[in-house]
Design a protein around this motif. Structure first.
Motif, PDB file in Angstrom:
ATOM      1  N   ASN A   1      61.498  42.460  59.057  1.00  0.00           N
ATOM      2  CA  ASN A   1      60.563  41.990  58.322  1.00  0.00           C
ATOM      3  C   ASN A   1      59.208  43.023  58.241  1.00  0.00           C
ATOM      4  N   LEU A   2      59.010  43.672  57.260  1.00  0.00           N
ATOM      5  CA  LEU A   2      57.907  44.797  57.096  1.00  0.00           C
ATOM      6  C   LEU A   2      56.526  44.160  57.395  1.00  0.00           C
ATOM      7  N   ASN A   3      56.223  42.956  57.414  1.00  0.00           N
ATOM      8  CA  ASN A   3      55.074  42.436  57.405  1.00  0.00           C
ATOM      9  C   ASN A   3      54.514  41.682  58.949  1.00  0.00           C
ATOM     10  N   THR A   4      55.811  41.682  59.538  1.00  0.00           N
ATOM     11  CA  THR A   4      55.684  41.347  60.998  1.00  0.00           C
ATOM     12  C   THR A   4      56.290  41.963  61.923  1.00  0.00           C
ATOM     13  N   ALA A   5      57.019  43.140  61.548  1.00  0.00           N
ATOM     14  CA  ALA A   5      57.688  44.005  62.822  1.00  0.00           C
ATOM     15  C   ALA A   5      56.619  44.833  63.524  1.00  0.00           C
ATOM     16  N   ASP A   6      56.809  45.029  64.584  1.00  0.00           N
ATOM     17  CA  ASP A   6      56.159  45.912  65.783  1.00  0.00           C
ATOM     18  C   ASP A   6      56.632  47.473  65.320  1.00  0.00           C
TER      19      ASP A   6
ATOM     20  N   LEU B   1      47.833  46.969  57.700  1.00  0.00           N
ATOM     21  CA  LEU B   1      46.514  46.567  58.327  1.00  0.00           C
ATOM     22  C   LEU B   1      45.445  46.950  56.944  1.00  0.00           C
ATOM     23  N   GLU B   2      45.563  47.870  56.188  1.00  0.00           N
ATOM     24  CA  GLU B   2      44.785  48.343  54.978  1.00  0.00           C
ATOM     25  C   GLU B   2      45.133  47.080  53.887  1.00  0.00           C
ATOM     26  N   LEU B   3      46.693  46.740  53.559  1.00  0.00           N
ATOM     27  CA  LEU B   3      46.865  45.948  52.553  1.00  0.00           C
ATOM     28  C   LEU B   3      46.721  44.683  52.755  1.00  0.00           C
TER      29      LEU B   3
ATOM     30  N   THR C   1      60.780  51.518  64.060  1.00  0.00           N
ATOM     31  CA  THR C   1      61.648  52.758  64.338  1.00  0.00           C
ATOM     32  C   THR C   1      63.265  52.485  64.535  1.00  0.00           C
ATOM     33  N   GLN C   2      63.587  51.408  64.413  1.00  0.00           N
ATOM     34  CA  GLN C   2      65.029  51.153  64.334  1.00  0.00           C
ATOM     35  C   GLN C   2      65.480  51.317  62.819  1.00  0.00           C
ATOM     36  N   LEU C   3      64.738  51.325  61.719  1.00  0.00           N
ATOM     37  CA  LEU C   3      65.074  51.511  60.502  1.00  0.00           C
ATOM     38  C   LEU C   3      65.494  52.957  60.268  1.00  0.00           C
ATOM     39  N   PRO C   4      66.563  53.215  59.514  1.00  0.00           N
ATOM     40  CA  PRO C   4      67.068  54.292  59.088  1.00  0.00           C
ATOM     41  C   PRO C   4      65.674  55.491  58.374  1.00  0.00           C
ATOM     42  N   GLY C   5      65.717  56.430  59.113  1.00  0.00           N
ATOM     43  CA  GLY C   5      64.729  57.493  58.318  1.00  0.00           C
ATOM     44  C   GLY C   5      63.267  57.269  58.757  1.00  0.00           C
ATOM     45  N   ILE C   6      63.034  56.201  59.801  1.00  0.00           N
ATOM     46  CA  ILE C   6      61.866  55.809  60.255  1.00  0.00           C
ATOM     47  C   ILE C   6      61.458  56.274  61.639  1.00  0.00           C
ATOM     48  N   GLY C   7      60.915  57.249  61.782  1.00  0.00           N
ATOM     49  CA  GLY C   7      60.664  57.722  63.488  1.00  0.00           C
ATOM     50  C   GLY C   7      59.248  57.049  63.526  1.00  0.00           C
ATOM     51  N   GLU C   8      58.559  57.217  64.678  1.00  0.00           N
ATOM     52  CA  GLU C   8      57.323  56.772  65.205  1.00  0.00           C
ATOM     53  C   GLU C   8      56.200  56.933  64.375  1.00  0.00           C
ATOM     54  N   LYS C   9      56.133  58.110  63.982  1.00  0.00           N
ATOM     55  CA  LYS C   9      55.015  58.468  62.779  1.00  0.00           C
ATOM     56  C   LYS C   9      54.859  57.801  61.645  1.00  0.00           C
ATOM     57  N   LYS C  10      56.107  57.585  61.045  1.00  0.00           N
ATOM     58  CA  LYS C  10      56.175  56.687  59.952  1.00  0.00           C
ATOM     59  C   LYS C  10      56.054  55.475  60.410  1.00  0.00           C
ATOM     60  N   ALA C  11      56.643  54.780  61.077  1.00  0.00           N
ATOM     61  CA  ALA C  11      56.428  53.597  61.787  1.00  0.00           C
ATOM     62  C   ALA C  11      55.006  53.321  62.112  1.00  0.00           C
ATOM     63  N   GLN C  12      54.237  54.108  62.444  1.00  0.00           N
ATOM     64  CA  GLN C  12      52.778  53.875  62.649  1.00  0.00           C
ATOM     65  C   GLN C  12      52.037  53.827  61.365  1.00  0.00           C
ATOM     66  N   ALA C  13      52.540  54.823  60.548  1.00  0.00           N
ATOM     67  CA  ALA C  13      51.862  54.974  59.188  1.00  0.00           C
ATOM     68  C   ALA C  13      52.190  53.460  58.429  1.00  0.00           C
ATOM     69  N   ILE C  14      53.348  52.783  58.700  1.00  0.00           N
ATOM     70  CA  ILE C  14      53.569  51.635  58.085  1.00  0.00           C
ATOM     71  C   ILE C  14      52.675  50.555  58.405  1.00  0.00           C
ATOM     72  N   LEU C  15      52.475  50.592  59.962  1.00  0.00           N
ATOM     73  CA  LEU C  15      51.554  49.627  60.445  1.00  0.00           C
ATOM     74  C   LEU C  15      50.164  49.680  59.950  1.00  0.00           C
ATOM     75  N   ASP C  16      49.612  50.940  59.785  1.00  0.00           N
ATOM     76  CA  ASP C  16      48.360  51.287  59.474  1.00  0.00           C
ATOM     77  C   ASP C  16      48.285  50.659  57.880  1.00  0.00           C
ATOM     78  N   LYS C  17      49.258  50.996  57.052  1.00  0.00           N
ATOM     79  CA  LYS C  17      48.852  50.686  55.543  1.00  0.00           C
ATOM     80  C   LYS C  17      49.233  49.109  55.614  1.00  0.00           C
TER      81      LYS C  17
ATOM     82  N   LEU D   1      55.830  52.961  49.129  1.00  0.00           N
ATOM     83  CA  LEU D   1      55.554  54.195  48.543  1.00  0.00           C
ATOM     84  C   LEU D   1      54.072  54.704  48.721  1.00  0.00           C
ATOM     85  N   LEU D   2      53.329  53.618  49.138  1.00  0.00           N
ATOM     86  CA  LEU D   2      51.850  53.746  49.239  1.00  0.00           C
ATOM     87  C   LEU D   2      51.681  54.734  50.601  1.00  0.00           C
ATOM     88  N   VAL D   3      52.640  54.539  51.461  1.00  0.00           N
ATOM     89  CA  VAL D   3      52.661  54.981  52.744  1.00  0.00           C
ATOM     90  C   VAL D   3      53.141  56.564  52.815  1.00  0.00           C
ATOM     91  N   LYS D   4      52.048  57.378  53.461  1.00  0.00           N
ATOM     92  CA  LYS D   4      52.258  58.785  53.397  1.00  0.00           C
ATOM     93  C   LYS D   4      53.653  59.002  54.152  1.00  0.00           C
TER      94      LYS D   4
END
Length: 101
Positions: free
Chosen positions: A42-47, A70-72, A52-68, A82-85
């Protein structure tokens, strides 16, 4: 003496094997059922670790998802990613079916 005990035990166990048959497809049934119902993240509850267990998502993208997130406040649909850098349409398509909201 110990060798005789081991050989006797092997003989006894092999003699008992027909009394306890193992279904050949039993293991297949377990793996088939796990493939039928994949675990979604779940994108809205995952830590960070879960993301980072998702395909193509490393630590930086995971943190960017968390930041976005918080913003949204929360993601309303998968295309909000798509709004995530660093996340483009190809990666969003790759995540379809493995994430939920």
């Amino acid at each position: 003496m110990n060798l005789i005990k081991v050989i006797s035990l092997i003989f006894i166990l092999s003699a008992l094997q027909p009394l306890f048959p193992v279904k050949a497809n039993e293991q297949e049934m377990v793996s088939d059922s796990s493939q039928m119902q994949p675990l979604k993240i779940n994108l809205n509850t995952a830590d960070l670790t879960m993301l980072t267990q998702l395909p193509g998502i490393g630590e930086k993208k995971a943190q960017a998802i968390l930041d976005k997130r918080l913003e949204l406040g929360e993601f309303n649909n998968l295309d909000d990613l798509l709004l995530v850098k660093g996340i483009g349409p190809k990666l969003v398509d790759k995540l379809r079916g493995v994430v939920e909201l």
